[in-house]
Design an enzyme around this catalytic site. Structure first.
Site, mmCIF file in Angstrom:
data_model
loop_
_atom_site.group_PDB
_atom_site.id
_atom_site.type_symbol
_atom_site.label_atom_id
_atom_site.label_comp_id
_atom_site.label_asym_id
_atom_site.label_seq_id
_atom_site.Cartn_x
_atom_site.Cartn_y
_atom_site.Cartn_z
ATOM 1 N N LYS A 1 39.707 -9.607 -50.230
ATOM 2 C CA LYS A 1 40.471 -8.843 -49.263
ATOM 3 C C LYS A 1 40.535 -9.654 -47.964
ATOM 4 O O LYS A 1 39.737 -10.569 -47.773
ATOM 5 C CB LYS A 1 39.875 -7.462 -49.051
ATOM 6 C CG LYS A 1 38.410 -7.436 -48.695
ATOM 7 C CD LYS A 1 37.903 -6.006 -48.759
ATOM 8 C CE LYS A 1 36.429 -5.918 -48.460
ATOM 9 N NZ LYS A 1 35.629 -5.509 -49.613
ATOM 10 N N ASP B 1 32.385 -10.508 -41.940
ATOM 11 C CA ASP B 1 32.863 -11.727 -42.602
ATOM 12 C C ASP B 1 34.390 -11.805 -42.684
ATOM 13 O O ASP B 1 34.931 -12.682 -43.354
ATOM 14 C CB ASP B 1 32.254 -11.842 -44.003
ATOM 15 C CG ASP B 1 32.635 -10.681 -44.899
ATOM 16 O OD1 ASP B 1 32.897 -9.581 -44.370
ATOM 17 O OD2 ASP B 1 32.696 -10.863 -46.131
ATOM 18 N N ASP C 1 36.802 -9.795 -43.962
ATOM 19 C CA ASP C 1 37.671 -9.357 -45.065
ATOM 20 C C ASP C 1 38.153 -7.914 -44.901
ATOM 21 O O ASP C 1 39.061 -7.494 -45.608
ATOM 22 C CB ASP C 1 37.009 -9.581 -46.438
ATOM 23 C CG ASP C 1 35.657 -8.915 -46.556
ATOM 24 O OD1 ASP C 1 35.200 -8.282 -45.583
ATOM 25 O OD2 ASP C 1 35.051 -9.033 -47.639
ATOM 26 N N ARG C 2 37.556 -7.168 -43.968
ATOM 27 C CA ARG C 2 38.003 -5.777 -43.775
ATOM 28 C C ARG C 2 38.939 -5.663 -42.573
ATOM 29 O O ARG C 2 38.926 -6.519 -41.688
ATOM 30 C CB ARG C 2 36.818 -4.864 -43.526
ATOM 31 C CG ARG C 2 35.924 -4.740 -44.719
ATOM 32 C CD ARG C 2 34.852 -3.712 -44.479
ATOM 33 N NE ARG C 2 34.114 -3.532 -45.723
ATOM 34 C CZ ARG C 2 33.453 -2.450 -46.049
ATOM 35 N NH1 ARG C 2 33.413 -1.427 -45.226
ATOM 36 N NH2 ARG C 2 32.820 -2.368 -47.192
ATOM 37 N N GLU D 1 41.357 -1.062 -51.034
ATOM 38 C CA GLU D 1 40.294 -0.079 -51.193
ATOM 39 C C GLU D 1 40.257 0.796 -49.948
ATOM 40 O O GLU D 1 40.625 0.351 -48.849
ATOM 41 C CB GLU D 1 38.950 -0.781 -51.335
ATOM 42 C CG GLU D 1 38.813 -1.605 -52.595
ATOM 43 C CD GLU D 1 37.364 -1.999 -52.825
ATOM 44 O OE1 GLU D 1 36.669 -1.262 -53.538
ATOM 45 O OE2 GLU D 1 36.931 -3.020 -52.279
ATOM 46 N N LYS E 1 26.977 -14.621 -51.497
ATOM 47 C CA LYS E 1 27.960 -14.370 -52.552
ATOM 48 C C LYS E 1 28.354 -15.713 -53.148
ATOM 49 O O LYS E 1 28.485 -16.703 -52.415
ATOM 50 C CB LYS E 1 29.253 -13.778 -51.984
ATOM 51 C CG LYS E 1 29.112 -12.518 -51.206
ATOM 52 C CD LYS E 1 30.473 -11.897 -50.925
ATOM 53 C CE LYS E 1 31.156 -12.535 -49.731
ATOM 54 N NZ LYS E 1 32.373 -11.814 -49.325
ATOM 55 N N ASP F 1 35.654 -6.913 -39.897
ATOM 56 C CA ASP F 1 34.202 -6.784 -40.051
ATOM 57 C C ASP F 1 33.477 -8.127 -39.935
ATOM 58 O O ASP F 1 34.084 -9.145 -39.589
ATOM 59 C CB ASP F 1 33.876 -6.119 -41.393
ATOM 60 C CG ASP F 1 34.138 -7.048 -42.563
ATOM 61 O OD1 ASP F 1 35.031 -7.912 -42.442
ATOM 62 O OD2 ASP F 1 33.445 -6.933 -43.597
ATOM 63 N N SER G 1 28.566 -8.929 -44.860
ATOM 64 C CA SER G 1 29.800 -8.215 -44.576
ATOM 65 C C SER G 1 29.700 -7.301 -43.361
ATOM 66 O O SER G 1 29.449 -7.743 -42.260
ATOM 67 C CB SER G 1 30.210 -7.443 -45.834
ATOM 68 O OG SER G 1 31.458 -6.857 -45.660
ATOM 69 N N HIS G 2 29.834 -5.994 -43.589
ATOM 70 C CA HIS G 2 29.894 -5.021 -42.503
ATOM 71 C C HIS G 2 28.520 -4.444 -42.186
ATOM 72 O O HIS G 2 28.418 -3.501 -41.417
ATOM 73 C CB HIS G 2 30.832 -3.891 -42.913
ATOM 74 C CG HIS G 2 30.452 -3.316 -44.243
ATOM 75 N ND1 HIS G 2 30.644 -4.018 -45.416
ATOM 76 C CD2 HIS G 2 29.851 -2.167 -44.590
ATOM 77 C CE1 HIS G 2 30.181 -3.307 -46.422
ATOM 78 N NE2 HIS G 2 29.687 -2.182 -45.958
#
Ligand code: G1P
Ligand code: ZN
Length: 544
Positions: A377, A280, A282-283, A364, A126, A278, A113-114
């Site tokens: 997300k 991957d 999702d942010r 979130e 994941k 980010d 991720s981030h």
């Protein structure tokens, strides 16, 4: 060609955290480490013979090597078909969509991720289930238990695949379809948002935008959508090529790490709209011209304006936010007469609510926003939602948010992270908080009187499962809060997160600086948790 049966011994540290198993690249490079965890997933999921999964990652260091191993293990374990992202690239939201669109068994996403990338950086795995969402806790715990007893894994003896060419390949009985997921993802976005309207926004030449892909996974998707379909000028997407080390960028879209974007958006000639995603995808971070929007406020504004967006114009069934996320969206839900759910940190807790049709939007504070269109997300989705609102309202980000505060009040909000703490002192700090909790209600700190204090636990209203120890909440009269929890995604020592929130109805006082507005609460947090004394830190490592 044959199936190799390989003997192995368990590693003791393969317990997934908030979002999958995340460790240093060097940990994953140990012989058998990745293989043990993948075999544990296959063993626990079971009934995988002949089934189809999606596979890909955020392109970070070790992505391609790991993919080659996983493909061979999948073939040896009897998987029937793999849909594999072209060049190994697959964003987390795109993976979730592909699982749902094709009714797949699930998917394996390689991402940290981030977190930083490169040889010195982090790597992660994941497993997402058939609803397209992250594995629920009972499953991640089963992966972990299996990893503690594993003694064998299976590997197909075959040469590496060429990940650069789209098309079908065979490995034994398994088919590997290498495909470009940007088309599927774009088509989903076209169903939700008013592309014509957004095209007009860019078309009249007065509106400009910068999107920072941070050299991570969203570059190809963002170029196809913004510069391709929506006609934004070339160069709208910066840092648009996924690179194994993100070219040194820490792919965490916040004010500290999205430095280039923040500089552009703070400059005299800033464009109207800025955004970043980010590692991957999702942010999201949303910026107006010289204006920062907290993710908590973003969720509230999206909910309040959802009627302007085709995919959501029929109304929202409900909304959900993670516990530490500000209560801004609660006020919107109240005004709309819909339910607002408060869940523990981590997207996996939204899955049941979305599946049951109880919520449409969720988010979130950690730069994550999403909806029932997938079960993760979704960074680009949030950016498009904002663009659609901007196109429909014809106003600036700042103006829309200011009006929102006038109507609903402002929840001043900030998160202070203390990274790389000694695990022992971080655990002791949390232990101390748990001990003093009971006595806190009724006590006063300056103007703030404690209304309630607890260690948050959540009972899932859909399946009844209970998750305890999800963070210390100290709630003051008048809707101010301090929340303390330890990160479940870090790979070095411990990270203490302190979440601060103060509600302000007085419009005259809504334009203060956030840190100033929260200064009393910041001092109270230190006083209650003894942060300085216990960690030796004077200031947080990151403030968002
Ligand atoms: C962090 C965020 C959390 C998010 C998770 C995965 O987890 O705080 O909201 O769901 O990353 O992106 P944490 O490190 O706090 O456990
Ligand atoms: Zn992410």
């Amino acid at each position: 060609m044959s199936i190799k049966k390989i003997s192995t011994r368990p590693f003791k540290d393969q317990r997934p955290g908030t979002s999958g198993l995340r460790k240093k690249v060097t940990t994953f490079q140990q012989p058998h480490y990745l293989e043990n965890f993948i075999q544990s997933i296959f063993d626990v999921v079971g009934k995988i013979r002949g089934k189809t999964i999606v596979l890909g990652g955020d392109g970070r260091f070790h992505n391609k090597e790991a993919l080659q191993i996983i493909v061979k293990m999948a073939a040896a374990n009897g998987i029937g078909r793999i849909m594999l992202g072209l060049k190994g690239i697959l964003s987390t939201p795109a993976a979730s969509h592909i699982i749902r669109k094709h009714n797949l068994l699930g998917g394996i996403i390689l991402s940290a991720s981030h977190n930083p990338g490169g040889l010195e950086g982090d790597f992660g795995i994941k497993y997402n289930v058939e609803n397209g969402g992250p594995s629920p806790e009972h499953l991640t715990e089963s992966f972990y238990r299996r990893s503690l007893e594993i003694d064998t894994y299976y590997l197909f003896d075959a040469p590496d695949l060429d990940l650069e060419q789209p098309g079908e390949n065979r490995m034994g009985d398994m088919v590997v379809e290498i495909f470009d997921s940007t088309a599927d993802y774009t088509e989903l976005m076209q169903r939700l948002f008013d592309f014509d309207r957004m095209r007009k926004l860019f078309g009249h030449g007065k509106f400009s935008m910068v999107y920072d892909a941070m050299n991570a996974v969203t570059g190809p998707y963002a170029k196809a959508i913004f510069e391709g379909h929506l006609g934004a000028s070339r160069g709208t997407v910066i840092n648009g090529n996924p690179l194994p080390d993100f070219d040194g960028i820490h792919p965490d879209p916040n004010l500290k790490h999205a430095r280039e974007l923040v500089e552009i958006m703070n400059s005299e000639s800033a464009p109207d709209f800025g955004a970043a995603s980010d590692g991957d995808g999702d942010r999201n971070m949303i910026l107006g011209r010289r204006f920062f929007l907290t993710p908590s406020d973003s969720l509230a504004v999206l909910a309040a304006n959802a009627d302007l967006v085709p995919g959501y114009s029929k109304g929202l069934s409900g909304v959900a936010r993670s516990m530490p996320t500000s209560m801004a969206v609660d006020r919107v839900a109240e005004a709309m007469g819909i339910q607002c759910y408060e869940t523990p940190t981590g997207w996996k807790f939204f899955g049941n609510l979305l599946d049951a049709g109880r919520v449409t939007l969720c988010g979130e504070e950690s730069f994550g926003t999403g909806s029932d269109h997938i079960r993760e997300k979704d960074g680009l989705w949030a950016v498009l939602f904002w663009l659609n609102i901007l196109a429909a309202k014809g106003e600036s980000v700042e103006k829309i948010v200011q009006e929102h505060w006038r109507k609903f009040g402002r929840n001043f909000y900030s998160r202070h992270d203390y990274e790389g703490l000694e695990s022992d002192s971080a655990n002791a700090l949390m232990g101390h908080l748990r001990e003093i909790l009971v006595g806190l209600a009724g006590s006063s700190f300056g103007h703030y009187e404690v209304d309630a204090a607890d260690d948050f636990s959540y009972r899932d209203p859909v399946d009844g499962s209970v998750s305890t120890g999800q963070g210390i909440r100290i709630i003051f009269r008048g809707s101010s809060r301090i929340v303390f929890r330890l990160s479940g995604t870090g790979t070095e020592g411990a990270t203490l997160r302190v979440y601060l929130e103060r509600y302000e109805m007085d419009t005259e006082r809504q334009n203060q600086d956030t840190q100033e507005a929260l200064s009393d609460l910041i001092a109270i947090a230190d006083n209650i948790a003894q942060i300085h004394t216990r960690t030796g830190r004077d200031v947080p490592s990151v403030i968002t």
